[in-house]
Design a protein around this motif. Sequence first.
Motif, PDB file in Angstrom:
ATOM      1  N   GLY A 481       3.602   5.010   4.633  1.00 44.93           N
ATOM      2  CA  GLY A 481       2.243   5.029   3.775  1.00 44.93           C
ATOM      3  C   GLY A 481       1.271   5.122   4.643  1.00 44.93           C
ATOM      4  N   LEU A 482       0.101   5.585   4.463  1.00 43.76           N
ATOM      5  CA  LEU A 482      -1.058   5.969   4.527  1.00 43.76           C
ATOM      6  C   LEU A 482      -1.935   5.892   3.874  1.00 43.76           C
ATOM      7  CD1 LEU A 482      -2.096   4.855   6.999  1.00 43.76           C
ATOM      8  CD2 LEU A 482      -2.677   8.228   8.140  1.00 43.76           C
ATOM      9  N   ALA A 483      -2.305   5.279   3.907  1.00 42.57           N
ATOM     10  CA  ALA A 483      -3.339   5.505   2.937  1.00 42.57           C
ATOM     11  C   ALA A 483      -5.316   5.894   3.234  1.00 42.57           C
ATOM     12  CB  ALA A 483      -4.145   3.845   2.508  1.00 42.57           C
ATOM     13  N   ILE A 484      -5.510   6.760   1.729  1.00 39.18           N
ATOM     14  CA  ILE A 484      -6.405   7.746   2.440  1.00 39.18           C
ATOM     15  C   ILE A 484      -7.422   8.147   1.496  1.00 39.18           C
ATOM     16  CG2 ILE A 484      -5.451   9.676   4.648  1.00 39.18           C
ATOM     17  CD1 ILE A 484      -4.690  11.253   2.066  1.00 39.18           C
ATOM     18  N   SER A 485      -8.608   8.171   1.528  1.00 38.95           N
ATOM     19  CA  SER A 485      -9.113   8.463   0.268  1.00 38.95           C
ATOM     20  C   SER A 485     -10.549   9.504   0.450  1.00 38.95           C
ATOM     21  CB  SER A 485     -10.314   6.768  -0.156  1.00 38.95           C
ATOM     22  OG  SER A 485     -11.298   6.663  -1.126  1.00 38.95           O
ATOM     23  N   SER A 504      -9.764   7.396  13.270  1.00 37.92           N
ATOM     24  CA  SER A 504      -9.366   6.246  12.558  1.00 37.92           C
ATOM     25  C   SER A 504      -8.263   6.457  11.587  1.00 37.92           C
ATOM     26  CB  SER A 504     -11.065   5.485  12.069  1.00 37.92           C
ATOM     27  OG  SER A 504     -11.158   6.447  10.486  1.00 37.92           O
ATOM     28  N   LEU A 505      -7.980   7.801  11.498  1.00 41.01           N
ATOM     29  CA  LEU A 505      -6.816   8.013  10.366  1.00 41.01           C
ATOM     30  C   LEU A 505      -5.509   9.146  11.762  1.00 41.01           C
ATOM     31  CD1 LEU A 505      -6.310   9.565   7.578  1.00 41.01           C
ATOM     32  CD2 LEU A 505      -5.344  11.363   9.473  1.00 41.01           C
ATOM     33  N   TYR A 506      -6.230   9.624  11.982  1.00 38.40           N
ATOM     34  CA  TYR A 506      -4.867   9.573  13.319  1.00 38.40           C
ATOM     35  C   TYR A 506      -5.225   8.603  14.284  1.00 38.40           C
ATOM     36  CZ  TYR A 506      -5.147  14.834  12.064  1.00 38.40           C
ATOM     37  OH  TYR A 506      -5.375  16.164  11.019  1.00 38.40           O
ATOM     38  N   GLY A 507      -5.576   8.076  14.507  1.00 42.39           N
ATOM     39  CA  GLY A 507      -4.873   6.901  15.230  1.00 42.39           C
ATOM     40  C   GLY A 507      -3.710   5.342  14.407  1.00 42.39           C
ATOM     41  N   LEU A 508      -3.143   6.188  13.499  1.00 45.17           N
ATOM     42  CA  LEU A 508      -2.690   5.703  12.696  1.00 45.17           C
ATOM     43  C   LEU A 508      -1.309   6.607  12.196  1.00 45.17           C
ATOM     44  CD1 LEU A 508      -4.437   3.114   9.697  1.00 45.17           C
ATOM     45  CD2 LEU A 508      -3.454   1.977  11.736  1.00 45.17           C
ATOM     46  N   ALA A 509      -1.410   8.139  11.871  1.00 47.44           N
ATOM     47  CA  ALA A 509      -0.628   8.804  11.549  1.00 47.44           C
ATOM     48  C   ALA A 509      -0.152   8.908  12.972  1.00 47.44           C
ATOM     49  CB  ALA A 509      -1.771   9.802  10.783  1.00 47.44           C
ATOM     50  N   LEU A 541      -3.553   0.993   5.436  1.00 53.06           N
ATOM     51  CA  LEU A 541      -4.448   0.624   5.282  1.00 53.06           C
ATOM     52  C   LEU A 541      -5.528   0.180   6.344  1.00 53.06           C
ATOM     53  CD1 LEU A 541      -5.858   1.407   2.385  1.00 53.06           C
ATOM     54  CD2 LEU A 541      -6.413  -1.177   2.149  1.00 53.06           C
ATOM     55  N   THR A 542      -6.313   1.186   6.238  1.00 54.55           N
ATOM     56  CA  THR A 542      -7.844   0.656   7.212  1.00 54.55           C
ATOM     57  C   THR A 542      -9.137   1.151   6.557  1.00 54.55           C
ATOM     58  OG1 THR A 542      -9.551   0.677   8.997  1.00 54.55           O
ATOM     59  CG2 THR A 542      -8.136   2.449   8.391  1.00 54.55           C
ATOM     60  N   TYR A 543      -9.868   0.782   6.711  1.00 53.83           N
ATOM     61  CA  TYR A 543     -11.416   0.562   5.814  1.00 53.83           C
ATOM     62  C   TYR A 543     -12.660   0.866   6.896  1.00 53.83           C
ATOM     63  CZ  TYR A 543      -9.755  -0.290   1.154  1.00 53.83           C
ATOM     64  OH  TYR A 543      -8.805   0.063   0.637  1.00 53.83           O
ATOM     65  N   GLU A 544     -12.109   1.496   8.315  1.00 54.13           N
ATOM     66  CA  GLU A 544     -13.232   1.938   8.987  1.00 54.13           C
ATOM     67  C   GLU A 544     -12.847   3.359   8.909  1.00 54.13           C
ATOM     68  OE1 GLU A 544     -12.113   0.591  13.191  1.00 54.13           O
ATOM     69  OE2 GLU A 544     -11.181   2.405  13.751  1.00 54.13           O
ATOM     70  N   GLY A 545     -13.221   3.882   8.496  1.00 56.33           N
ATOM     71  CA  GLY A 545     -13.962   5.938   8.679  1.00 56.33           C
ATOM     72  C   GLY A 545     -13.670   5.472   7.238  1.00 56.33           C
ATOM     73  N   GLN A 546     -13.290   5.258   6.093  1.00 58.45           N
ATOM     74  CA  GLN A 546     -13.335   5.576   4.478  1.00 58.45           C
ATOM     75  C   GLN A 546     -13.632   3.842   3.561  1.00 58.45           C
ATOM     76  OE1 GLN A 546      -9.125   6.377   3.735  1.00 58.45           O
ATOM     77  NE2 GLN A 546      -8.215   4.604   3.945  1.00 58.45           N
ATOM     78  N   PRO A 623      -6.177  -6.860  13.414  1.00 59.36           N
ATOM     79  CA  PRO A 623      -7.490  -6.480  13.446  1.00 59.36           C
ATOM     80  C   PRO A 623      -8.248  -5.313  14.722  1.00 59.36           C
ATOM     81  CG  PRO A 623      -6.366  -7.551  15.064  1.00 59.36           C
ATOM     82  CD  PRO A 623      -5.299  -8.114  14.136  1.00 59.36           C
ATOM     83  N   GLU A 624      -6.958  -4.652  15.287  1.00 56.07           N
ATOM     84  CA  GLU A 624      -6.931  -3.805  15.838  1.00 56.07           C
ATOM     85  C   GLU A 624      -7.698  -2.831  14.938  1.00 56.07           C
ATOM     86  OE1 GLU A 624      -3.392  -6.062  18.045  1.00 56.07           O
ATOM     87  OE2 GLU A 624      -4.456  -5.327  15.355  1.00 56.07           O
ATOM     88  N   SER A 625      -9.176  -2.000  15.800  1.00 58.44           N
ATOM     89  CA  SER A 625      -9.439  -0.430  15.181  1.00 58.44           C
ATOM     90  C   SER A 625      -8.327  -0.006  15.196  1.00 58.44           C
ATOM     91  CB  SER A 625     -10.906  -0.698  16.334  1.00 58.44           C
ATOM     92  OG  SER A 625     -11.237   1.040  15.560  1.00 58.44           O
ATOM     93  N   PRO A 626      -8.252   1.071  14.494  1.00 56.56           N
ATOM     94  CA  PRO A 626      -7.298   2.470  14.364  1.00 56.56           C
ATOM     95  C   PRO A 626      -8.138   3.355  15.328  1.00 56.56           C
ATOM     96  CG  PRO A 626      -7.303   1.325  11.926  1.00 56.56           C
ATOM     97  CD  PRO A 626      -8.571   0.835  13.240  1.00 56.56           C
ATOM     98  N   THR A 627      -9.692   3.617  15.626  1.00 58.00           N
ATOM     99  CA  THR A 627      -9.605   4.428  16.218  1.00 58.00           C
ATOM    100  C   THR A 627      -9.764   3.871  17.814  1.00 58.00           C
ATOM    101  OG1 THR A 627     -11.724   4.632  14.963  1.00 58.00           O
ATOM    102  CG2 THR A 627     -12.289   5.717  16.755  1.00 58.00           C
TER     103      THR A 627
END
Length: 807
Positions: A481-485, A504-509, A541-546, A623-627
């Motif tokens: 799963g990928l968390a979005i808010s 920040s989303l597509y870097g993981l998706a 989950l990331t809180y970069e972008g959300q 620690p990596e930034s998804p972006t």
Amino acid sequence: MRKHDQTEERTSFQESSPYDPMTDSRADVAMVYGLNETFEERVARWRQAGYRIHVMTGVAWGQYQDYVRGEWDGVPHYDDAQAAMGGFKLEHGISQGHDCFYMMPSRTYARYLGEQLRRVVDAGALAIHLEEPEFWVRGGYGEGFQREWAEFYGEPWQDPSSSPDARYRAAKLKQYLYTRTLDYLFTELKRYAVESGKGMSDFKCYVPTHSLINYAHWRIVSPESQLLTIAEFDGLIGQVWTGTSRTANVYRGIRKQRTFEAGYCEYAACAALVRGTDKQLWQLADPIEDNPSYCWDDYRVNWECTVTGSLLVDESERFEIMPWPRRIFMRSYPTVNLLTLPLQPLLEAYLARLEAEGQVELAADTQRVIALFLDFYQEKGEESRKETLGFADLADRTSELRFGDVWGAVNGFYKHLASWEDQEDAQCLRQAIARFYHDPTDQRAFIPPTYATELQIVYNALCDMYWPGDTEWLHGQTGIGLAISDTLMYQRGDPEPSDPDMASLYGLAMPLVKHGSALTMVQLECALDPGYLDNVHVLLLTYEGQKPPSSSIHVALAEWVRRGNVLVLFGDGDAYNTVREWWNEDGADYALPQAHLTHLMGLGHAPKPGIYPFMKGWVIIAPESPTALAHDVQGAEIVLRYVKRACEQMRLPWTEDNILALRRGPYVVAAGMDESTTHAATVLPGTFVNLFDPDLTVITDPAIAPDTRWLLYDLARCPDQPWVIAAAGRVFDETYSDDAPLGNGELTFTVEGMAETMCVIRARLLQSPAAVTAGGINAETAWDIASRTVCIRFANDPIGIEVKIVW
């Protein structure tokens, strides 16, 4: 084919034009669009044609000039128009200057809409769809919004671009305003449906809305998960189509269109909103799109991408098969894609055509407005791309000005024209550039007959996609799963906008989809619902972008990990870490929102990178930034290593592949991925009918190559009796008789299809047919002995044609 109950409303379409046999698709529901003077007549005619009647209209925009200009209550309401910096009022569409604004939904505006919408109930419609509750990120400067800010926050309005905190708070207010408006309208409409004497206690209220991913990408704020807080909300249409999904994204450092992969993520995000609820969801696909500058081949390929994406979301059960059938089946489009063509030759040919037609004044206005635009573009072109929709933005940049570059900056140019003192002249120029946009070339063509047939084959199949208990992933890693808010929409504007390409989303998706993961989108706001996360075992989950909208979400996530699952937490947020929110107010003192989550799981406020056990589960701190990962050539491998490690901790099998394939009853939906693990094709064993082929070709062991999409009917799952497998039209009254001792029998049925299109049918028979008639006339047939199927062709008719097959 299986019998179908129209009251299940499996398929629908929206149309603002009157009934026409050429647009009679035989879907279950006709959504009659707009409340103009012909509304009641259009409702009556579509009902007469046999459709269940819903009504759709815009809630953020529409032909509501009587409200804006003060004709409704004697008070002008221009202050309720959404306004950008400098007071520029935001209008809908390319043709502007007509007071068709995106509205800031005041309580007065809601009362106005409530009065107008009573006509929907009076006309006997079964449901209302209030589409696209949209508040632009660049809005928030109008007088009406400033008043709402003061009331909502109890403090003076702040310029949204003055700080990340002001931007975040502006977006939260925008979301609240449209949620409030829909709540009021749905409550009032359902009350009126009961009290008006119509006896419509089952009147439904729906919201057609873009995906959360697209709204964030296009810099729009909308209710999204807050729709679930509205008691009278009954469901939504997931407005995903070529125009949204072709918006460019970045993967392995390359920015380009990836329509299938982005569309798949969008459809999954729409499904995430209603998962585990009783709310209905229709998934949309558009055989063309709003941008009229592409050719039919382009529209067709991208439509197949979106249909495939929707069907690979196994929760998709209902479909809006198309918007605006008239513009699909009765309008022409360029014979080549125009957006990447050099502007000057196209302009010169257009001006010559106008002059030859005697439109000298329009030619002069066009020449003048393009000259002004070129000067504007040179100075402010790149900056003005922030003023436009994502679908108008080309993925690349060149030194030569192209036709598409005009549309990437035209809204910024309109803002410039709005500052002119002579608005009559400015309007002439707006109209001239809009005319050029809509009709730049006379090299045009109507829909190819083969595409019209293919569309109807798929429309008919979409009625038959509900197979509870009979779906199976043939290829696809599940449980990820990928968390979005909703807060993805809160961080999209100055002064510190999150990544413009949603990296920040597509870097993981993207790494997951590209490598064969059947990705589950997880709406954080829904994580509190019992059972919502049951089918997810590894969550990214990331809180970069959300940001997390409430502390209770963290409590739910911690409990989910405690039960034996793995959370992979990427990055350390962004400039919005410091906005005034629950993690740093009312006694809380967390520098980062994720510090609260790690603290709950006993890891402290700032754990170092690594894998940490928590009760029966684990937390991986990445620690990596998804972006940054999206822009890194090796970024996908880093994401996949983390996910593989998480699966190992769970002892889940982990596979990487370049294919997704899902069985839905007798249907198999498949997509091959490029930019993946291999360039090799994957063979699906068996014999199938290809539903993306207007000839309904029978194929054996199809090879699913990279960058291909497939919709197949598995002949091994076909009933062993005479049976209609697929048809370019709706099939009714299917019956057969078989006299086995004598070796003869017949299959009869009626098929209804769109006028002036070709019907193609494939049916299974017990033996080669002796005669096939359609409407009493011999039909063209081709027998395939290996599959024991016959292909039949004849001209469609919405009234219905009886087909009789004798053997």
